[in-house]
Design a protein around this motif. Structure first.
Motif, PDB file in Angstrom:
ATOM      1  N   GLN A 209       0.933  -1.357   0.066  1.00 37.36           N
ATOM      2  CA  GLN A 209       0.037  -0.094  -0.017  1.00 37.36           C
ATOM      3  C   GLN A 209       0.889   1.096   0.001  1.00 37.36           C
ATOM      4  O   GLN A 209       1.836   1.325   0.579  1.00 37.36           O
ATOM      5  N   GLY A 210       0.444   2.235  -0.754  1.00 35.13           N
ATOM      6  CA  GLY A 210       1.310   3.478  -0.889  1.00 35.13           C
ATOM      7  C   GLY A 210       2.311   3.546  -2.071  1.00 35.13           C
ATOM      8  O   GLY A 210       3.034   4.593  -2.178  1.00 35.13           O
ATOM      9  N   ALA A 211       2.710   2.242  -2.360  1.00 37.02           N
ATOM     10  CA  ALA A 211       3.631   2.108  -3.696  1.00 37.02           C
ATOM     11  C   ALA A 211       2.868   2.230  -4.914  1.00 37.02           C
ATOM     12  O   ALA A 211       1.735   1.555  -5.236  1.00 37.02           O
ATOM     13  N   THR A 212       3.609   2.791  -6.015  1.00 37.87           N
ATOM     14  CA  THR A 212       3.285   2.853  -7.400  1.00 37.87           C
ATOM     15  C   THR A 212       3.645   1.301  -7.910  1.00 37.87           C
ATOM     16  O   THR A 212       4.615   1.355  -8.718  1.00 37.87           O
ATOM     17  N   GLU A 213       2.715   0.227  -7.592  1.00 40.63           N
ATOM     18  CA  GLU A 213       3.216  -1.019  -7.996  1.00 40.63           C
ATOM     19  C   GLU A 213       1.950  -1.450  -8.763  1.00 40.63           C
ATOM     20  O   GLU A 213       0.630  -1.249  -8.273  1.00 40.63           O
ATOM     21  N   VAL A 214       2.135  -2.744  -9.264  1.00 39.90           N
ATOM     22  CA  VAL A 214       0.941  -3.382  -9.973  1.00 39.90           C
ATOM     23  C   VAL A 214       1.242  -4.872  -9.864  1.00 39.90           C
ATOM     24  O   VAL A 214       2.366  -5.237 -10.035  1.00 39.90           O
ATOM     25  N   VAL A 215       0.195  -5.575  -9.825  1.00 39.68           N
ATOM     26  CA  VAL A 215       0.381  -7.042  -9.912  1.00 39.68           C
ATOM     27  C   VAL A 215      -0.612  -7.521 -10.930  1.00 39.68           C
ATOM     28  O   VAL A 215      -1.817  -7.093 -11.146  1.00 39.68           O
ATOM     29  N   ILE A 216      -0.132  -8.382 -11.958  1.00 45.02           N
ATOM     30  CA  ILE A 216      -1.087  -8.986 -12.918  1.00 45.02           C
ATOM     31  C   ILE A 216      -1.073 -10.461 -12.961  1.00 45.02           C
ATOM     32  O   ILE A 216      -0.420 -11.110 -12.236  1.00 45.02           O
ATOM     33  N   ASN A 217      -2.032 -11.033 -13.523  1.00 49.87           N
ATOM     34  CA  ASN A 217      -2.203 -12.485 -13.787  1.00 49.87           C
ATOM     35  C   ASN A 217      -1.431 -12.896 -14.864  1.00 49.87           C
ATOM     36  O   ASN A 217      -1.043 -12.266 -15.913  1.00 49.87           O
ATOM     37  N   SER A 218      -1.139 -14.257 -15.159  1.00 48.04           N
ATOM     38  CA  SER A 218      -0.216 -14.963 -16.404  1.00 48.04           C
ATOM     39  C   SER A 218      -0.759 -14.447 -17.625  1.00 48.04           C
ATOM     40  O   SER A 218      -0.223 -14.108 -18.695  1.00 48.04           O
ATOM     41  N   GLU A 219      -2.186 -14.347 -17.512  1.00 50.03           N
ATOM     42  CA  GLU A 219      -2.950 -14.133 -18.889  1.00 50.03           C
ATOM     43  C   GLU A 219      -2.673 -12.745 -19.501  1.00 50.03           C
ATOM     44  O   GLU A 219      -2.640 -12.169 -20.519  1.00 50.03           O
ATOM     45  N   ALA A 220      -2.686 -11.674 -18.324  1.00 45.23           N
ATOM     46  CA  ALA A 220      -2.437 -10.269 -18.646  1.00 45.23           C
ATOM     47  C   ALA A 220      -1.033 -10.072 -19.133  1.00 45.23           C
ATOM     48  O   ALA A 220      -0.605  -9.463 -20.099  1.00 45.23           O
ATOM     49  N   ALA A 221       0.039 -10.708 -18.711  1.00 46.64           N
ATOM     50  CA  ALA A 221       1.530 -10.679 -18.781  1.00 46.64           C
ATOM     51  C   ALA A 221       1.748 -11.097 -20.323  1.00 46.64           C
ATOM     52  O   ALA A 221       2.468 -10.645 -21.052  1.00 46.64           O
TER      53      ALA A 221
ATOM     54  N   VAL B  45      -4.894   6.746 -16.785  1.00 48.78           N
ATOM     55  CA  VAL B  45      -6.193   6.793 -16.114  1.00 48.78           C
ATOM     56  C   VAL B  45      -7.020   7.996 -16.436  1.00 48.78           C
ATOM     57  O   VAL B  45      -7.966   8.416 -15.558  1.00 48.78           O
ATOM     58  N   GLY B  46      -6.591   8.579 -17.236  1.00 52.60           N
ATOM     59  CA  GLY B  46      -7.348  10.051 -17.701  1.00 52.60           C
ATOM     60  C   GLY B  46      -6.950  10.494 -19.167  1.00 52.60           C
ATOM     61  O   GLY B  46      -6.084   9.657 -19.840  1.00 52.60           O
ATOM     62  N   GLN B  47      -7.709  11.683 -19.546  1.00 52.77           N
ATOM     63  CA  GLN B  47      -7.121  11.695 -20.927  1.00 52.77           C
ATOM     64  C   GLN B  47      -5.856  11.982 -21.048  1.00 52.77           C
ATOM     65  O   GLN B  47      -5.316  12.057 -22.267  1.00 52.77           O
ATOM     66  N   ASN B  48      -5.089  12.700 -19.911  1.00 51.25           N
ATOM     67  CA  ASN B  48      -3.799  13.286 -20.317  1.00 51.25           C
ATOM     68  C   ASN B  48      -2.992  12.642 -19.220  1.00 51.25           C
ATOM     69  O   ASN B  48      -1.834  13.338 -19.115  1.00 51.25           O
ATOM     70  N   THR B  49      -3.652  11.691 -18.572  1.00 52.94           N
ATOM     71  CA  THR B  49      -2.476  11.175 -17.238  1.00 52.94           C
ATOM     72  C   THR B  49      -2.290   9.549 -17.541  1.00 52.94           C
ATOM     73  O   THR B  49      -3.290   8.864 -17.650  1.00 52.94           O
ATOM     74  N   THR B  50      -0.969   9.430 -17.341  1.00 52.65           N
ATOM     75  CA  THR B  50      -0.591   8.039 -17.299  1.00 52.65           C
ATOM     76  C   THR B  50       0.119   7.851 -16.140  1.00 52.65           C
ATOM     77  O   THR B  50       1.220   8.817 -15.782  1.00 52.65           O
ATOM     78  N   ARG B  51      -0.170   6.735 -15.336  1.00 50.62           N
ATOM     79  CA  ARG B  51       0.553   6.507 -14.070  1.00 50.62           C
ATOM     80  C   ARG B  51       1.514   5.271 -14.678  1.00 50.62           C
ATOM     81  O   ARG B  51       1.154   4.197 -14.974  1.00 50.62           O
ATOM     82  N   GLU B  52       2.894   5.424 -14.134  1.00 52.18           N
ATOM     83  CA  GLU B  52       3.795   4.269 -14.334  1.00 52.18           C
ATOM     84  C   GLU B  52       3.790   3.758 -13.135  1.00 52.18           C
ATOM     85  O   GLU B  52       4.319   4.057 -11.875  1.00 52.18           O
ATOM     86  N   ALA B  53       3.784   2.243 -13.195  1.00 57.46           N
ATOM     87  CA  ALA B  53       3.896   1.520 -12.111  1.00 57.46           C
ATOM     88  C   ALA B  53       4.723   0.241 -12.345  1.00 57.46           C
ATOM     89  O   ALA B  53       4.814  -0.244 -13.435  1.00 57.46           O
TER      90      ALA B  53
ATOM     91  N   THR C 103       8.132  -2.132 -16.128  1.00 58.35           N
ATOM     92  CA  THR C 103       7.394  -0.982 -16.013  1.00 58.35           C
ATOM     93  C   THR C 103       5.875  -0.861 -17.004  1.00 58.35           C
ATOM     94  O   THR C 103       6.187  -1.288 -17.820  1.00 58.35           O
ATOM     95  N   LEU C 104       4.868  -0.814 -16.390  1.00 56.75           N
ATOM     96  CA  LEU C 104       3.731  -0.919 -16.838  1.00 56.75           C
ATOM     97  C   LEU C 104       2.876   0.460 -16.629  1.00 56.75           C
ATOM     98  O   LEU C 104       2.808   0.873 -15.853  1.00 56.75           O
TER      99      LEU C 104
END
Length: 411
Positions: A143-155, A172-180, A167-168
């Motif tokens: 919690q609080g970290a810019t991190e992401v978990v995916i499943n094998s199918e998404a990978a 999340v918005g028209q002009n906003t991209t969150r790097e995780a 890095t993924l």
């Protein structure tokens, strides 16, 4: 006339009109086979779904809010109503092991190394969500970290496949991209009703990704609010008491009771209740489809009635001779009924065998565990015999009423 003699005469009549009799039997066979195949598919699908949903499921329950009378699995609720205070209060209840909030982060694309993939949403949750999942590599986010978990199918959506440390980007918005940073790849994201079918999933921590908030009526603070919670009991024996305690808290003390629309109600659904609901839906669907297949049996009954009526007409002189030498109405009635029942039994036996083979082939093709419903097989045989009796009654009765004098005059 003895039953054995009636059977011999009936079999002789069937052989003399082999093609016509065979086509009649085919009608019964198709009807019974169709019923057995559809029922076998329904039973097999039910076994697969229930096995996946309840196989290794933890002692948990899904808490949602929705229109009155609506119940369903996680994700069916779309109204954020459960505050962080509600999460903490429910977690403090007796025999509750953990509470896992779940929300939705709307996205438009996923981005990695210059490639973009259209993506509708990511699931925002807490690290506790992954306690019952196995990781192919890495582990849960913090919690609080810019991190992401995916499943094998998404990978596997990217080429080369995403790996831990990559890095993924989440737009999340028209002009906003969150790097995780990808910190974990899970092998399974939960039970799927269809066995091997798994949907690509992306998970992010509620902090900092999830931004849906509301003022807590109890504290006056602005807090995150979630559309659904997963409450995990300490063991299976505690599930009923935990369910009751959660329902009482929601109705009497929760922030959600004030935040939810007035016409909406809470649903605290255990895995067992979900299984029962799924079983009821599949059983209803199976019964509906099997009912359609019964139409084939009605067609078969019409076929038997038709062949018996034609047989009575063609054998009028024979009936007259039988009555002239002492045959009674009961004997004639028995003769034609035995013939009709013999056709029904032949269709029932062949239909059962074809249905078994068809059920096996269908479940193998769909990769479902083969599950038979023996009670339906018995019912199929009884229906086959019953169809023969019902369809042969009127023609047999007509044959028994033939006037021997008039019958002997026929050429």
């Amino acid at each position: 006339m003895e039953l054995r003699e009636s059977l011999q005469l009936s079999l002789r009549a069937i052989r003399e009109h082999g093609l016509r009799s065979a086509l009649t039997v085919v009608g019964i066979t198709i009807g019974i086979a169709a019923v057995i195949v559809f029922v076998t598919l329904g039973a097999s699908l039910q076994t697969a779904v229930i096995g996946e949903v309840s196989g290794d499921a933890p002692p948990e329950m899904q808490v949602t809010v929705g229109p009155e009378g609506q119940q369903g699995p996680p994700g069916t609720s779309t109204v954020p109503a459960f505050t962080e205070r509600d999460v903490d209060e429910i977690e403090s209840l007796q025999d509750v092991d953990r509470v896992v909030p779940q929300g939705t982060v709307q996205t438009s694309t996923l981005q990695h190394e210059g490639r973009s993939i259209a993506w509708e949403s990511a699931t925002a949750t807490s690290p506790a969500f992954f306690e019952d999942n196995e990781f192919a590599s890495g582990g849960p986010f913090e919690q609080g970290a810019t991190e992401v978990v995916i499943n094998s199918e998404a990978a596997s959506l990217f080429d080369p496949e995403l790996e831990v440390g990559d890095t993924l980007g989440l737009r999340v918005g028209q002009n906003t991209t969150r790097e995780a940073t990808v910190v974990g790849i899970v092998e399974s994201t939960g039970s799927s009703p269809f066995g091997d079918i798994s949907i690509p999933q992306v998970y992010v921590p509620t902090d900092p990704f999830y931004g849906t908030t509301a003022e807590s009526p109890a504290t006056g603070e602005n807090q995150r609010v979630y559309p659904s919670l997963t409450v995990v009991a300490e063991d299976y024996e505690a599930v009923p008491s935990v369910q009751s305690a959660v329902e009482t808290y929601l109705e009497d003390e929760s922030d959600a009771r004030t935040l939810k629309p007035t016409e909406y109600e809470f649903s605290v659904q255990t895995n067992e209740e979900l299984v029962d609901q799924i079983r009821e839906v599949i059983s209803t669907f199976t019964g509906f489809v099997a009912g359609i297949a019964v139409i084939s049996l009605i067609v078969g009954a019409v076929g038997i009635a038709n062949i018996m009526l034609v047989s009575v007409t063609e054998r009028t002189r024979e009936i007259g001779i039988m009555k002239a030498v002492g045959a009674r109405r009961r004997d004639v009635l028995q003769l034609f009924l035995v013939e009709a029942v013999a056709l029904g039994i032949a269709g029932a036996v062949l239909g059962t065998l074809v249905g078994l083979a068809g059920g096996y082939a269908a479940t193998s093709y769909l990769d479902l565990p083969l599950t038979f419903a023996p009670e339906w097989f018995a019912a199929a045989v009884l229906v086959g015999v019953g169809v023969g009796v019902v369809a042969g009654l009127y023609p047999a009765w007509n044959a028994a009423r033939v006037d021997p004098i008039e019958a002997l005059r026929r050429e």
